[in-house]
Write a protein that holds these residues in place. Structure first.
Motif, PDB file in Angstrom:
ATOM      1  N   ILE A  16       0.834  -1.206   0.000  1.00 17.01           N
ATOM      2  CA  ILE A  16       0.000   0.000   0.000  1.00 17.01           C
ATOM      3  C   ILE A  16       0.868   1.256   0.000  1.00 17.01           C
ATOM      4  O   ILE A  16       0.405   2.324  -0.437  1.00 17.01           O
ATOM      5  N   MET A  17       2.118   1.165   0.450  1.00 19.82           N
ATOM      6  CA  MET A  17       3.015   2.322   0.370  1.00 19.82           C
ATOM      7  C   MET A  17       3.403   2.608  -1.077  1.00 19.82           C
ATOM      8  O   MET A  17       3.533   3.758  -1.484  1.00 19.82           O
ATOM      9  N   PHE A  18       3.574   1.570  -1.871  1.00 15.75           N
ATOM     10  CA  PHE A  18       3.816   1.760  -3.302  1.00 15.75           C
ATOM     11  C   PHE A  18       2.552   2.265  -4.010  1.00 15.75           C
ATOM     12  O   PHE A  18       2.610   3.166  -4.846  1.00 15.75           O
ATOM     13  N   ASP A  19       1.408   1.674  -3.681  1.00 14.72           N
ATOM     14  CA  ASP A  19       0.203   1.853  -4.490  1.00 14.72           C
ATOM     15  C   ASP A  19      -0.747   2.949  -4.008  1.00 14.72           C
ATOM     16  O   ASP A  19      -1.483   3.514  -4.822  1.00 14.72           O
ATOM     17  N   ILE A  20      -0.774   3.225  -2.698  1.00 12.47           N
ATOM     18  CA  ILE A  20      -1.838   4.083  -2.164  1.00 12.47           C
ATOM     19  C   ILE A  20      -1.299   5.228  -1.307  1.00 12.47           C
ATOM     20  O   ILE A  20      -1.552   6.402  -1.594  1.00 12.47           O
ATOM     21  N   THR A  21      -0.563   4.920  -0.255  1.00 15.54           N
ATOM     22  CA  THR A  21      -0.261   5.921   0.771  1.00 15.54           C
ATOM     23  C   THR A  21       0.983   6.746   0.486  1.00 15.54           C
ATOM     24  O   THR A  21       1.196   7.790   1.104  1.00 15.54           O
ATOM     25  N   GLY A  22       1.837   6.282  -0.439  1.00 19.30           N
ATOM     26  CA  GLY A  22       3.134   6.905  -0.577  1.00 19.30           C
ATOM     27  C   GLY A  22       4.023   6.510   0.585  1.00 19.30           C
ATOM     28  O   GLY A  22       3.655   5.718   1.443  1.00 19.30           O
ATOM     29  N   GLY A  23       5.241   7.080   0.604  1.00 13.74           N
ATOM     30  CA  GLY A  23       6.160   6.783   1.691  1.00 13.74           C
ATOM     31  C   GLY A  23       7.254   5.811   1.301  1.00 13.74           C
ATOM     32  O   GLY A  23       8.186   5.601   2.071  1.00 13.74           O
ATOM     33  N   MET A  24       7.145   5.214   0.109  1.00 16.55           N
ATOM     34  CA  MET A  24       8.177   4.298  -0.342  1.00 16.55           C
ATOM     35  C   MET A  24       9.061   4.995  -1.386  1.00 16.55           C
ATOM     36  O   MET A  24      10.234   5.274  -1.142  1.00 16.55           O
ATOM     37  N   PRO A  82       9.468   3.351  12.179  1.00 11.17           N
ATOM     38  CA  PRO A  82      10.061   4.226  11.155  1.00 11.17           C
ATOM     39  C   PRO A  82      11.446   3.764  10.698  1.00 11.17           C
ATOM     40  O   PRO A  82      11.761   3.818   9.504  1.00 11.17           O
ATOM     41  N   LEU A  83      12.265   3.281  11.645  1.00 10.96           N
ATOM     42  CA  LEU A  83      13.594   2.788  11.287  1.00 10.96           C
ATOM     43  C   LEU A  83      13.497   1.582  10.359  1.00 10.96           C
ATOM     44  O   LEU A  83      14.182   1.513   9.320  1.00 10.96           O
ATOM     45  N   PHE A  84      12.639   0.629  10.707  1.00 10.19           N
ATOM     46  CA  PHE A  84      12.550  -0.585   9.900  1.00 10.19           C
ATOM     47  C   PHE A  84      11.813  -0.344   8.579  1.00 10.19           C
ATOM     48  O   PHE A  84      12.022  -1.091   7.616  1.00 10.19           O
ATOM     49  N   LEU A  85      10.983   0.693   8.516  1.00  9.41           N
ATOM     50  CA  LEU A  85      10.432   1.085   7.220  1.00  9.41           C
ATOM     51  C   LEU A  85      11.564   1.519   6.291  1.00  9.41           C
ATOM     52  O   LEU A  85      11.579   1.197   5.098  1.00  9.41           O
ATOM     53  N   ASN A  86      12.536   2.224   6.836  1.00 12.05           N
ATOM     54  CA  ASN A  86      13.662   2.641   6.002  1.00 12.05           C
ATOM     55  C   ASN A  86      14.539   1.454   5.629  1.00 12.05           C
ATOM     56  O   ASN A  86      15.108   1.414   4.527  1.00 12.05           O
ATOM     57  N   TYR A  87      14.649   0.483   6.529  1.00 13.00           N
ATOM     58  CA  TYR A  87      15.349  -0.768   6.209  1.00 13.00           C
ATOM     59  C   TYR A  87      14.710  -1.394   4.966  1.00 13.00           C
ATOM     60  O   TYR A  87      15.401  -1.834   4.047  1.00 13.00           O
ATOM     61  N   ARG A  88      13.376  -1.397   4.950  1.00 13.72           N
ATOM     62  CA  ARG A  88      12.682  -2.009   3.807  1.00 13.72           C
ATOM     63  C   ARG A  88      12.900  -1.205   2.532  1.00 13.72           C
ATOM     64  O   ARG A  88      13.059  -1.777   1.455  1.00 13.72           O
TER      65      ARG A  88
END
Length: 319
Positions: A235-243, A279-285
């Motif tokens: 959903i970060m790629f497709d909807i919410t942004g953030g990726m 937030p840290l592990f989101l950046n890991y991803r």
């Protein structure tokens, strides 16, 4: 990937008492695949055969695969809704073959009905159930932890792998910085152990209200929170942004995590410390996906620029 030869396939089928002529190709076999998958019928029941290949100098990868097979079987035999390797007619979880240049391994699974959900289909109810399934698997894996064989399947090996693979100097530096932070984190059976480690929506099958977790070929010892982060990547790629871009619908992402964590906590508890690290592990991803896609990203300069900006200056996010 290494091509599965006809001779290797036929030899493995003979060991597994499968008529090679009855196999139907299901998937894999591409350059970016880890193996080739077939279906066949046994006693009027649809089964799955997966075959993987390794070069002579990749014996450690074969050993890692064997450990992952044992882990997935352990979860399945303990009631986790997953597609998992089954004992074959020889009483083994896998069979191997070897020719002059390669090792081959094959294992069997029941065929699972369902489809990968689109991001738009990830309702709060479905995400809650996904969280429950993940939490239950983490609760069960605590027992497996004590029986684990020595292997190179830990968080440090993963960090080293991606740091060495990464060709971008700035992102490689970010990997080193990530390693420096994560190595100080606590590792106990309550927050670290064998997990799926690639728990995104292309690795679940949904049929009605049932969710089945599939594809354990990236499983390893990791921080449990990784299996909570990864589900959000779609959903970060497709909807919410953030990726690849700044957040567009941050509240939607918060709702996703609320639903997932609420389900997760019904089956397994993580301390607030780990939820504060989201937030840290989101950046890991982000870094992991950037590294996996780096050759393609280099052909898309504007996308690469935006993706790097999100990694080097991650957008603020707090549950």
């Amino acid at each position: 990937m290494i091509k599965i030869t006809d001779n290797a396939r036929k030899e493995l089928c003979e060991k597994l008492s499968i008529d090679d002529a009855t196999l139907t190709f299901l998937g894999g076999g591409r350059e970016d695949s880890d193996g080739t998958v077939f279906t066949y019928n046994e006693d009027s029941k649809k089964k799955v055969l997966k075959i993987l290949a390794f070069s002579e100098d990749e014996k450690d990868k074969l050993q890692n695969l064997i450990l992952r097979i044992k882990y997935a079987n352990f979860l399945g035999e303990n009631g986790i809704q997953i597609a998992y390797p089954l004992c074959n007619s020889n009483g083994n979880l896998f069979e191997t073959s070897h020719d002059q240049n390669h090792y081959y391994a094959a294992y069997l699974m029941d065929y699972c009905d369902g489809k990968n959900p689109e991001s738009s289909e990830l309702t709060d109810e479905l995400v809650y159930e996904w969280g429950k399934l993940t939490g239950k698997s983490h609760s069960i894996t605590k027992s497996f932890q004590e029986k684990i064989e020595e292997s190179k399947l830990g968080y440090e090996e993963e960090l080293n792998f991606f740091t060495n693979w990464c060709k971008d100097t700035e992102i490689k530096t970010a990997w080193n910085q990530m390693h420096a932070v994560i190595k100080s984190f606590p590792r106990s059976k309550d927050d670290y152990g064998f997990i799926h480690n690639d728990n995104h929506q292309r690795n679940i099958l949904v049929s009605g209200h049932d969710i089945t977790l599939i594809d354990f070929d990236c499983s390893c010892r990791q921080f449990f929170v990784q299996d909570i982060i990864t589900p959000a990547q779609g959903i970060m790629f497709d909807i919410t942004g953030g990726m690849l871009s700044p957040f567009k619908e941050e509240e939607r992402l918060k709702r996703f995590f609320d639903s997932f964590i609420n389900g997760y906590e019904t089956k397994n508890h993580l301390s607030d410390f780990w939820y504060q690290q989201i937030p840290l592990f989101l950046n890991y991803r982000r870094m992991l996906l950037f590294t996996c896609m780096q050759d393609w990203i280099n052909t898309e300069p504007e996308l690469k620029k935006n993706f790097k900006e999100n990694i080097l200056n991650p957008p603020k996010f707090q549950l």
